[in-house]
Design an enzyme around this catalytic site. Structure first.
Site, short mmCIF file in Angstrom:
data_model
loop_
_atom_site.label_atom_id
_atom_site.label_comp_id
_atom_site.label_asym_id
_atom_site.label_seq_id
_atom_site.Cartn_x
_atom_site.Cartn_y
_atom_site.Cartn_z
N GLY A 178 30.23 20.14 -52.96
CA GLY A 178 29.59 21.04 -52.02
C GLY A 178 30.37 21.28 -50.74
N ASP A 179 31.21 20.32 -50.37
CA ASP A 179 32.05 20.46 -49.17
C ASP A 179 33.35 19.72 -49.44
OD1 ASP A 179 32.93 21.13 -46.66
OD2 ASP A 179 31.81 19.57 -45.62
N PHE A 180 34.06 20.17 -50.46
CA PHE A 180 35.22 19.44 -50.97
C PHE A 180 36.46 19.76 -50.12
CE2 PHE A 180 38.55 18.15 -53.92
CZ PHE A 180 38.01 17.01 -54.49
N CYS A 181 36.44 19.27 -48.90
CA CYS A 181 37.60 19.42 -48.02
C CYS A 181 38.30 18.08 -47.88
CB CYS A 181 37.19 19.99 -46.66
SG CYS A 181 35.89 19.08 -45.83
N ASN A 184 36.88 14.55 -46.86
CA ASN A 184 35.75 14.03 -47.63
C ASN A 184 36.16 13.34 -48.93
OD1 ASN A 184 33.96 14.86 -45.69
ND2 ASN A 184 33.48 16.79 -46.69
#
Length: 263
Positions: A178-181, A184
């Site tokens: 969902g926030d694969f930056c 993370n």
């Protein structure tokens, strides 16, 4: 900081430092072996707790020690991830190794059984949340890509949302972070050792994570977050896709980057 009694008992007088990497808006306290994440109680905060419970033993996610809601805030105490963030210099200086780590992280997610996943993050849900964010003034217009709005872009968030509804792509549902930056994901020598910040995780299109990962790589290597990362002769934008063994779907990548502007 005023803490719930259970959390106070578990951390005692242990010294800590604060983590200012990332853009989650949370207060993150780093202890020797624990992390305390404090944020406004919200659907996203509750989903992070729910998904951490669900993913225990399935993926390398933090161990849960305590979860409390107190004074309108959520307090999540968990173990520290081992290894280095994907944005650490050791990875940024080795783009092939970095993209191998990121691709491995994506593949681990995609290979996880989602038959009983408790979180739906498909487009029907994401677009409804985007609408809510617009209606409640939660879209951060100071933190969007320079060409998203204005001349050559969309007139306003409402116009962007209308376009997103009209151009929904077919979804390939997988377990999505969902926030694969880069901040993370943790790794050791290219092997994934930890996923963090799972508030938006659940079942979603695989290209959602690819798009956010691609954007994160581009931002980090452009020098947006650190000028030290600006020059790296070994990086090119196709490295990630070569490690994934797929061709880039630029239309989907653009779609999910635009959707993320509303979160």
């Amino acid at each position: 900081m005023l803490l719930p009694e259970k959390i106070r008992r578990l951390i005692g007088e242990e010294p800590y430092r604060t983590d200012d990497i990332g853009m989650s808006g949370s207060a993150v306290l780093i202890f020797e072996n624990q992390v305390l994440k404090v944020q406004e109680d919200s659907e996203e905060a509750q989903n992070e707790y729910r998904m951490l419970q669900y993913l225990q033993g399935k993926l390398p996610v933090p161990n849960l020690y305590a979860y409390e809601i107190y004074g309108g805030k959520s307090y999540l105490l968990m173990s520290r991830s081992v290894g280095q963030m994907a944005c650490a210099p050791a990875y940024m200086e080795e783009p092939v190794l970095l993209c191998r780590l990121l691709a491995g992280g994506l593949k681990k997610l995609w290979h996880t059984d989602i038959s009983d996943c408790p979180s739906n993050q498909r487009l029907s849900y994401k677009l409804a949340r985007a609408k809510y964010n617009i209606e409640h003034g939660l879209v951060d217009l100071d933190n969007v890509e320079p060409d998203t709005f204005g001349e050559g872009g969309f007139q306003n968030p409402e116009a962007l949302l209308a376009w997103l509804y009209e151009n929904k792509p077919l979804e390939e549902p997988v377990l999505s972070h969902g926030d694969f930056c880069l901040p993370n994901l943790f790794g050791i020598q290219g092997e994934v050792t930890g996923y963090i910040d799972l508030g938006r995780s659940g079942i979603a299109d695989k290209w959602c994570d690819i798009a956010i990962c691609y954007r994160s790589l581009s931002h980090n290597y452009s020098g947006k977050y650190s000028r030290k990362n600006r020059v790296c002769s070994d990086y090119d934008e196709l490295l990630l896709f070569r490690e994934l063994g797929i061709e880039p779907d630029w239309e989907k990548i653009r779609y999910y980057i635009l959707l993320d502007e509303l979160f």
